[in-house]
Write a protein that holds these residues in place. Structure first.
Motif, PDB file in Angstrom:
ATOM      1  N   LEU A 170       0.823  -1.201   0.000  1.00 50.19           N
ATOM      2  CA  LEU A 170       0.000   0.000   0.000  1.00 50.19           C
ATOM      3  C   LEU A 170       0.860   1.255   0.000  1.00 50.19           C
ATOM      4  O   LEU A 170       0.599   2.206  -0.753  1.00 50.19           O
ATOM      5  CB  LEU A 170      -0.927  -0.012   1.214  1.00 50.19           C
ATOM      6  CG  LEU A 170      -1.955   1.124   1.317  1.00 50.19           C
ATOM      7  CD1 LEU A 170      -2.850   1.148   0.091  1.00 50.19           C
ATOM      8  CD2 LEU A 170      -2.792   0.973   2.590  1.00 50.19           C
ATOM      9  N   ASP A 171       1.903   1.264   0.814  1.00 51.70           N
ATOM     10  CA  ASP A 171       2.793   2.427   0.853  1.00 51.70           C
ATOM     11  C   ASP A 171       3.507   2.613  -0.482  1.00 51.70           C
ATOM     12  O   ASP A 171       3.696   3.752  -0.950  1.00 51.70           O
ATOM     13  CB  ASP A 171       3.829   2.254   1.967  1.00 51.70           C
ATOM     14  CG  ASP A 171       3.196   2.268   3.353  1.00 51.70           C
ATOM     15  OD1 ASP A 171       2.046   2.751   3.472  1.00 51.70           O
ATOM     16  OD2 ASP A 171       3.831   1.776   4.305  1.00 51.70           O
ATOM     17  N   GLY A 176       3.648   8.054  -1.072  1.00 51.17           N
ATOM     18  CA  GLY A 176       3.615   9.262  -0.253  1.00 51.17           C
ATOM     19  C   GLY A 176       2.645  10.328  -0.721  1.00 51.17           C
ATOM     20  O   GLY A 176       2.659  11.447  -0.199  1.00 51.17           O
ATOM     21  N   ASP A 177       1.816  10.015  -1.716  1.00 53.09           N
ATOM     22  CA  ASP A 177       0.845  10.990  -2.233  1.00 53.09           C
ATOM     23  C   ASP A 177      -0.341  11.057  -1.273  1.00 53.09           C
ATOM     24  O   ASP A 177      -1.215  10.187  -1.274  1.00 53.09           O
ATOM     25  CB  ASP A 177       0.379  10.576  -3.630  1.00 53.09           C
ATOM     26  CG  ASP A 177      -0.430  11.658  -4.311  1.00 53.09           C
ATOM     27  OD1 ASP A 177      -1.127  12.418  -3.611  1.00 53.09           O
ATOM     28  OD2 ASP A 177      -0.387  11.747  -5.559  1.00 53.09           O
ATOM     29  N   ARG A 178      -0.398  12.088  -0.445  1.00 54.85           N
ATOM     30  CA  ARG A 178      -1.458  12.204   0.555  1.00 54.85           C
ATOM     31  C   ARG A 178      -2.830  12.439  -0.076  1.00 54.85           C
ATOM     32  O   ARG A 178      -3.857  12.049   0.483  1.00 54.85           O
ATOM     33  CB  ARG A 178      -1.131  13.328   1.546  1.00 54.85           C
ATOM     34  CG  ARG A 178       0.069  13.026   2.436  1.00 54.85           C
ATOM     35  CD  ARG A 178       0.304  14.144   3.435  1.00 54.85           C
ATOM     36  NE  ARG A 178       1.393  13.813   4.330  1.00 54.85           N
ATOM     37  CZ  ARG A 178       1.254  13.162   5.472  1.00 54.85           C
ATOM     38  NH1 ARG A 178       0.043  12.764   5.836  1.00 54.85           N
ATOM     39  NH2 ARG A 178       2.288  12.906   6.250  1.00 54.85           N
ATOM     40  N   HIS A 183      -8.249   9.831  -0.922  1.00 56.83           N
ATOM     41  CA  HIS A 183      -9.339   9.281  -1.737  1.00 56.83           C
ATOM     42  C   HIS A 183      -9.431   7.754  -1.624  1.00 56.83           C
ATOM     43  O   HIS A 183     -10.473   7.179  -1.945  1.00 56.83           O
ATOM     44  CB  HIS A 183      -9.135   9.672  -3.207  1.00 56.83           C
ATOM     45  CG  HIS A 183      -9.453  11.109  -3.481  1.00 56.83           C
ATOM     46  ND1 HIS A 183      -8.494  12.084  -3.525  1.00 56.83           N
ATOM     47  CD2 HIS A 183     -10.635  11.738  -3.707  1.00 56.83           C
ATOM     48  CE1 HIS A 183      -9.051  13.252  -3.779  1.00 56.83           C
ATOM     49  NE2 HIS A 183     -10.345  13.069  -3.887  1.00 56.83           N
ATOM     50  N   LEU A 184      -8.356   7.115  -1.180  1.00 60.38           N
ATOM     51  CA  LEU A 184      -8.364   5.657  -1.066  1.00 60.38           C
ATOM     52  C   LEU A 184      -8.753   5.185   0.339  1.00 60.38           C
ATOM     53  O   LEU A 184      -9.044   4.007   0.541  1.00 60.38           O
ATOM     54  CB  LEU A 184      -6.985   5.110  -1.441  1.00 60.38           C
ATOM     55  CG  LEU A 184      -6.864   3.609  -1.702  1.00 60.38           C
ATOM     56  CD1 LEU A 184      -7.804   3.172  -2.829  1.00 60.38           C
ATOM     57  CD2 LEU A 184      -5.419   3.255  -2.045  1.00 60.38           C
ATOM     58  N   VAL A 203      -3.940   3.452   6.204  1.00 59.46           N
ATOM     59  CA  VAL A 203      -3.723   4.418   5.128  1.00 59.46           C
ATOM     60  C   VAL A 203      -3.142   5.684   5.753  1.00 59.46           C
ATOM     61  O   VAL A 203      -3.613   6.111   6.809  1.00 59.46           O
ATOM     62  CB  VAL A 203      -5.044   4.746   4.402  1.00 59.46           C
ATOM     63  CG1 VAL A 203      -4.819   5.764   3.292  1.00 59.46           C
ATOM     64  CG2 VAL A 203      -5.646   3.475   3.836  1.00 59.46           C
ATOM     65  N   PRO A 204      -2.116   6.271   5.145  1.00 57.81           N
ATOM     66  CA  PRO A 204      -1.567   7.518   5.691  1.00 57.81           C
ATOM     67  C   PRO A 204      -2.672   8.537   5.923  1.00 57.81           C
ATOM     68  O   PRO A 204      -3.578   8.699   5.106  1.00 57.81           O
ATOM     69  CB  PRO A 204      -0.593   7.988   4.596  1.00 57.81           C
ATOM     70  CG  PRO A 204      -0.207   6.731   3.890  1.00 57.81           C
ATOM     71  CD  PRO A 204      -1.406   5.841   3.935  1.00 57.81           C
ATOM     72  N   LEU A 205      -2.572   9.203   7.060  1.00 51.96           N
ATOM     73  CA  LEU A 205      -3.625  10.146   7.434  1.00 51.96           C
ATOM     74  C   LEU A 205      -3.658  11.318   6.465  1.00 51.96           C
ATOM     75  O   LEU A 205      -2.665  11.643   5.799  1.00 51.96           O
ATOM     76  CB  LEU A 205      -3.391  10.656   8.853  1.00 51.96           C
ATOM     77  CG  LEU A 205      -3.458   9.598   9.960  1.00 51.96           C
ATOM     78  CD1 LEU A 205      -3.155  10.238  11.308  1.00 51.96           C
ATOM     79  CD2 LEU A 205      -4.834   8.941   9.986  1.00 51.96           C
TER      80      LEU A 205
END
Length: 395
Positions: A170-171, A176-178, A183-184, A203-205
């Motif tokens: 996933l990363d 690194g596109d926040r 959206h994901l 998922v990155p915050l």
């Protein structure tokens, strides 16, 4: 010509097309109607509609590729009563989704279909039922579905399935596109709740709220004067700019203003934004009243039929629809108005003068939003003035 165009296989015009025939035959601008019939790519579509064994439906148009001709024809049919009105951004999202699902591999469609219908579309329909569902909201929902599709394709290219998705995968996919991560997030949350992915996936915050960006006060005032004196700025652009720079209205609210939102009593022009009409400054009141009068009798350049209109900023080509926010923003940008920073400054100035509950009630803001701007007016505004004073002293 209109009669021959709408004649069915039995040699007569279907009864359900009578409103369209009447609009095309008795409109105030027959020259415009003739040009539309001669040049429009909708001519073939009208031929096919007239030959249907039943009244045309929105689904008939949704089954075709989304083109400007389809959007235009649908607006005409809704305007004259052949088709019932619908929330167009939501309708376009539903039609777009069906086209997307048809092109997906069966395994991917089995995942994307339930997610899109029971998560994304469900929230969209709830939002449309409770309040306005805008085209920008529809674009955001399409992006959410598209990001989910991209993730499945990315996994498939690596001979992986959704069940094999790891945190490292996933990363690596997001890089690194926040914005993409935001959206994901909904899809991963939905998949976790159904045990389609590892429950530990994170998922990155979302990126933290950006700081409030303000226009310079002197520049703000200079832009107001320039806008009012600019002969190249249309009346529509002037009104939209004043609504942003004086009342801090977002473009999504400006586009939905109707001529019935204006009220004049005792010589004072008021604009209904929430529960109570707001008295307008004279410079805005004069222009918006004039614009409302023009808008009510403004014909559609590319559409046959009546001049009936209720929008303050009507679309010049699509009957019954307002101008899109993208076009309003482009007009303001051309006039030298930075929408975001100008609106932030206007909100700060209003919050400085009005208590948060009053600001929320007058402009239709939520209590939390009004309170946030009240806090900014007490802290950020003081810091801004201090910085301005220091800069002036240095000069």
């Amino acid at each position: 010509m209109a009669t021959s165009l709408l004649t069915g296989d039995d040699g007569t015009v279907p009864p359900w097309l009578d409103p369209l025939l009447t609009m095309m035959s008795s409109g105030p601008r027959p020259d415009s109607t003739m040009r539309w019939l001669q040049r429009s790519t909708s001519t073939e579509l009208l031929h096919e509609i007239a030959r249907l064994p039943r009244p045309v439906t929105h689904a008939d148009l949704d089954a075709r590729p989304a083109t400007l001709a389809i959007y235009h024809l649908r607006a005409v049919l809704v305007h004259c009563g052949v088709l019932p009105p619908r929330q167009e951004p939501l309708g376009r999202l539903e039609a777009w989704l069906e086209h997307q699902l048809e092109g997906l591999p069966p395994g991917h469609a089995a995942v994307i279909g339930p997610y899109a219908r029971w998560s994304v579309l469900r929230r969209a329909r709830r939002r449309a039922a409770c309040r306005h569902y805008s085209f920008s909201a529809g674009q955001g929902d399409r992006r959410r579905i598209s990001e989910a599709i991209k993730l499945l394709r990315w996994l498939h290219q690596r001979d992986r399935s959704l069940a094999d998705l790891t945190q490292a995968d996933l990363d690596r996919h997001l890089r690194g596109d926040r914005n993409r991560a935001a959206h994901l997030t909904g899809f991963i949350t939905w998949a976790r709740s159904r045990d389609l992915v590892d429950g530990c996936l994170v998922v990155p915050l979302r990126q933290a709220d950006e700081p409030v960006l303000l226009a310079d006060v002197e520049d703000h005032d200079a832009r107001l004067r320039t806008l009012l004196a600019d002969p190249a700025a249309s009346l529509e652009t002037q009104v939209a700019g004043l609504l942003v720079m004086m009342l801090a209205l977002p473009l999504t609210r400006i586009q939905r203003l109707t001529t019935s939102d204006l009220h004049t009593r005792d010589g004072v022009v008021r604009l209904a934004l929430a529960n109570h009409p707001v008295p307008l400054p004279p410079v805005l009141a004069e222009r918006i009243a004039r614009l409302a009068q023009i808008a009510q009798g403004k014909p559609y350049a590319l559409v046959p039929g009546t001049n009936d209109n209720r929008w303050l900023l009507p679309s010049p080509t699509l009957p019954g629809m307002h101008l899109c926010t993208r076009q309003i923003a482009a007009n303001l940008h051309k006039a030298g108005i930075p929408v975001r920073t100008s609106r932030h400054l206007a909100l700060l100035l209003l919050a400085e003068r009005l208590p948060a509950p009053v600001l929320a009630e007058l402009l239709g803001l939520s209590q939390s939003t009004a309170a946030k701007w009240a806090i900014h007016s007490q802290t950020g505004w003081a810091d801004y003035l201090a910085a301005r004073t220091a800069a002036t002293r240095d000069e």
